[in-house]
Motif scaffolding. Structure first.
Motif, PDB file in Angstrom:
ATOM      1  N   PRO A  93       0.811  -1.211   0.000  1.00  0.00           N
ATOM      2  CA  PRO A  93       0.000   0.000   0.000  1.00  0.00           C
ATOM      3  C   PRO A  93       0.849   1.268   0.000  1.00  0.00           C
ATOM      4  N   GLY A  94       0.403   2.232  -0.787  1.00  0.00           N
ATOM      5  CA  GLY A  94       1.050   3.535  -0.810  1.00  0.00           C
ATOM      6  C   GLY A  94       2.393   3.585  -1.514  1.00  0.00           C
ATOM      7  N   ALA A  95       2.804   2.501  -2.160  1.00  0.00           N
ATOM      8  CA  ALA A  95       4.080   2.532  -2.887  1.00  0.00           C
ATOM      9  C   ALA A  95       3.959   3.461  -4.089  1.00  0.00           C
ATOM     10  N   VAL A  96       5.037   4.183  -4.382  1.00  0.00           N
ATOM     11  CA  VAL A  96       5.050   5.144  -5.482  1.00  0.00           C
ATOM     12  C   VAL A  96       6.190   4.798  -6.421  1.00  0.00           C
ATOM     13  N   LEU A  97       5.844   4.537  -7.666  1.00  0.00           N
ATOM     14  CA  LEU A  97       6.833   4.305  -8.709  1.00  0.00           C
ATOM     15  C   LEU A  97       6.898   5.595  -9.526  1.00  0.00           C
ATOM     16  N   THR A  98       8.088   6.001  -9.951  1.00  0.00           N
ATOM     17  CA  THR A  98       8.236   7.263 -10.681  1.00  0.00           C
ATOM     18  C   THR A  98       8.904   7.026 -12.029  1.00  0.00           C
ATOM     19  N   ASN A  99       8.718   7.990 -12.956  1.00  0.00           N
ATOM     20  CA  ASN A  99       9.260   7.794 -14.305  1.00  0.00           C
ATOM     21  C   ASN A  99       9.925   9.036 -14.889  1.00  0.00           C
ATOM     22  N   ASP A 100      10.080  10.085 -14.130  1.00  0.00           N
ATOM     23  CA  ASP A 100      10.630  11.346 -14.644  1.00  0.00           C
ATOM     24  C   ASP A 100      11.744  11.810 -13.716  1.00  0.00           C
ATOM     25  N   GLU A 101      12.988  11.683 -14.190  1.00  0.00           N
ATOM     26  CA  GLU A 101      14.141  11.952 -13.330  1.00  0.00           C
ATOM     27  C   GLU A 101      14.222  13.405 -12.865  1.00  0.00           C
ATOM     28  N   TYR A 102      13.866  14.332 -13.731  1.00  0.00           N
ATOM     29  CA  TYR A 102      13.910  15.754 -13.381  1.00  0.00           C
ATOM     30  C   TYR A 102      12.587  16.398 -13.775  1.00  0.00           C
ATOM     31  N   PRO A 103      11.521  16.178 -12.992  1.00  0.00           N
ATOM     32  CA  PRO A 103      10.193  16.643 -13.390  1.00  0.00           C
ATOM     33  C   PRO A 103      10.162  18.128 -13.720  1.00  0.00           C
ATOM     34  N   ILE A 104       9.568  18.433 -14.832  1.00  0.00           N
ATOM     35  CA  ILE A 104       9.348  19.746 -15.438  1.00  0.00           C
ATOM     36  C   ILE A 104      10.616  20.575 -15.634  1.00  0.00           C
ATOM     37  N   ARG A 105      11.784  20.068 -15.311  1.00  0.00           N
ATOM     38  CA  ARG A 105      13.034  20.804 -15.511  1.00  0.00           C
ATOM     39  C   ARG A 105      13.715  20.452 -16.820  1.00  0.00           C
ATOM     40  N   THR A 106      13.568  19.190 -17.237  1.00  0.00           N
ATOM     41  CA  THR A 106      14.162  18.755 -18.507  1.00  0.00           C
ATOM     42  C   THR A 106      13.161  17.868 -19.228  1.00  0.00           C
ATOM     43  N   ASP A 107      13.408  17.630 -20.486  1.00  0.00           N
ATOM     44  CA  ASP A 107      12.551  16.744 -21.259  1.00  0.00           C
ATOM     45  C   ASP A 107      13.396  15.604 -21.801  1.00  0.00           C
ATOM     46  N   ASP A 108      13.811  14.720 -20.903  1.00  0.00           N
ATOM     47  CA  ASP A 108      14.671  13.605 -21.270  1.00  0.00           C
ATOM     48  C   ASP A 108      13.888  12.320 -21.520  1.00  0.00           C
ATOM     49  N   GLY A 109      12.563  12.416 -21.608  1.00  0.00           N
ATOM     50  CA  GLY A 109      11.740  11.230 -21.811  1.00  0.00           C
ATOM     51  C   GLY A 109      11.398  10.575 -20.482  1.00  0.00           C
ATOM     52  N   LEU A 110      10.479   9.630 -20.560  1.00  0.00           N
ATOM     53  CA  LEU A 110       9.995   8.951 -19.367  1.00  0.00           C
ATOM     54  C   LEU A 110      10.468   7.509 -19.353  1.00  0.00           C
ATOM     55  N   GLU A 111      10.884   7.040 -18.177  1.00  0.00           N
ATOM     56  CA  GLU A 111      11.312   5.653 -18.023  1.00  0.00           C
ATOM     57  C   GLU A 111      10.897   5.178 -16.636  1.00  0.00           C
ATOM     58  N   GLY A 112       9.862   4.375 -16.601  1.00  0.00           N
ATOM     59  CA  GLY A 112       9.412   3.835 -15.323  1.00  0.00           C
ATOM     60  C   GLY A 112      10.314   2.713 -14.841  1.00  0.00           C
TER      61      GLY A 112
ATOM     62  N   GLY B  53       7.580  -3.132  -0.455  1.00  0.00           N
ATOM     63  CA  GLY B  53       6.854  -2.861   0.774  1.00  0.00           C
ATOM     64  C   GLY B  53       6.066  -1.567   0.738  1.00  0.00           C
ATOM     65  N   ALA B  54       5.233  -1.376   1.751  1.00  0.00           N
ATOM     66  CA  ALA B  54       4.371  -0.203   1.871  1.00  0.00           C
ATOM     67  C   ALA B  54       5.183   1.086   1.872  1.00  0.00           C
ATOM     68  N   ASN B  55       4.662   2.084   1.163  1.00  0.00           N
ATOM     69  CA  ASN B  55       5.241   3.434   1.124  1.00  0.00           C
ATOM     70  C   ASN B  55       6.663   3.494   0.586  1.00  0.00           C
ATOM     71  N   ALA B  56       7.115   2.465  -0.107  1.00  0.00           N
ATOM     72  CA  ALA B  56       8.419   2.527  -0.771  1.00  0.00           C
ATOM     73  C   ALA B  56       8.293   3.426  -1.995  1.00  0.00           C
ATOM     74  N   THR B  57       9.421   4.012  -2.405  1.00  0.00           N
ATOM     75  CA  THR B  57       9.471   4.847  -3.602  1.00  0.00           C
ATOM     76  C   THR B  57      10.550   4.290  -4.525  1.00  0.00           C
ATOM     77  N   LEU B  58      10.169   4.047  -5.794  1.00  0.00           N
ATOM     78  CA  LEU B  58      11.123   3.563  -6.792  1.00  0.00           C
ATOM     79  C   LEU B  58      11.362   4.685  -7.785  1.00  0.00           C
ATOM     80  N   LEU B  59      12.618   5.092  -7.955  1.00  0.00           N
ATOM     81  CA  LEU B  59      12.952   6.168  -8.869  1.00  0.00           C
ATOM     82  C   LEU B  59      12.964   5.680 -10.319  1.00  0.00           C
ATOM     83  N   PRO B  60      12.964   6.624 -11.287  1.00  0.00           N
ATOM     84  CA  PRO B  60      12.880   6.257 -12.700  1.00  0.00           C
ATOM     85  C   PRO B  60      13.989   5.303 -13.129  1.00  0.00           C
ATOM     86  N   GLY B  61      13.617   4.319 -13.931  1.00  0.00           N
ATOM     87  CA  GLY B  61      14.590   3.456 -14.585  1.00  0.00           C
ATOM     88  C   GLY B  61      15.230   2.391 -13.733  1.00  0.00           C
TER      89      GLY B  61
END
Length: 196
Positions: free
Chosen positions: A113-132, A142-150
């Protein structure tokens, strides 16, 4: 103004609550749902989504276009799958999980629950494409873990609750902390998830 026709191809034994929306939007491909699906109130499944047998949602789930989902997948209440995503079979995404565009989730995966996966290394600062992230077969997050892009969570790896994963996690290891570091998998966590 007339409502757009929504094309939905569904298998036998599906239960879709009256206030769920299946086939939202106008797409070249219909929504395809296998046998024995349960889609609960408030959920929205876009067009151009393909889902296998035994799919079930909690309430207020969002599944965006270009998503493929295997068999026996549970998507918990208020979880968002933001499209252009591949999810295998025997997967459990618990309540309030965020899965961004360009994410790959293998088979027999648990996301707490509450885990967050991300796909934008530098949100709104660069346009390098998205990679989840990629979560390989048998991994648990586990709960509330955060996975960074790529990042890749290796086969049968385990990400501890609250961890912030900034680098790949090797197969059969435990990722703990902020930023997460990989450690040997403790004996009680060895083996496969019991989702199937």
């Amino acid at each position: 103004m007339s409502e757009a026709v929504r094309e939905v191809v569904r298998g036998d034994g599906c239960t879709i609550d009256a206030d769920a929306t299946v086939g939202y939007g106008e797409f070249d491909e219909p929504t395809r749902i296998g046998d024995d699906a349960t889609i609960r109130a408030g959920s929205i499944v876009y067009g151009d989504v393909t889902i296998g047998d035994g799919f079930a949602t909690g309430h207020d789930v969002l599944v965006r276009e270009g998503t493929t989902i295997g068999d026996d997948v549970l998507v918990g209440t208020k979880t968002v799958i933001d499209g252009q995503t591949s999810i295998g079979s025997h997967v459990s995404l618990q309540t309030n999980v965020y899965v961004p565009t360009q994410t790959t989730i293998g088979n027999n995966v648990f996301v707490g629950p509450g885990a967050v996966l991300t796909n934008d290394e530098y949100p709104i600062r660069t346009d390098d494409g998205l990679e989840g992230p990629t979560i390989e077969d048998g991994a648990s997050v586990g709960a509330n873990a955060t996975l960074l892009p790529g990042v890749t969570i290796g086969e049968n790896a385990f990400v501890a609750a609250g961890a912030v994963v900034t680098e790949d996690v090797p197969a059969d290891s435990l990722a703990v902390g902020t930023p997460a570091t990989a450690q040997p998998l403790p004996e009680p966590l060895e083996g496969e998830n019991q989702l199937a």
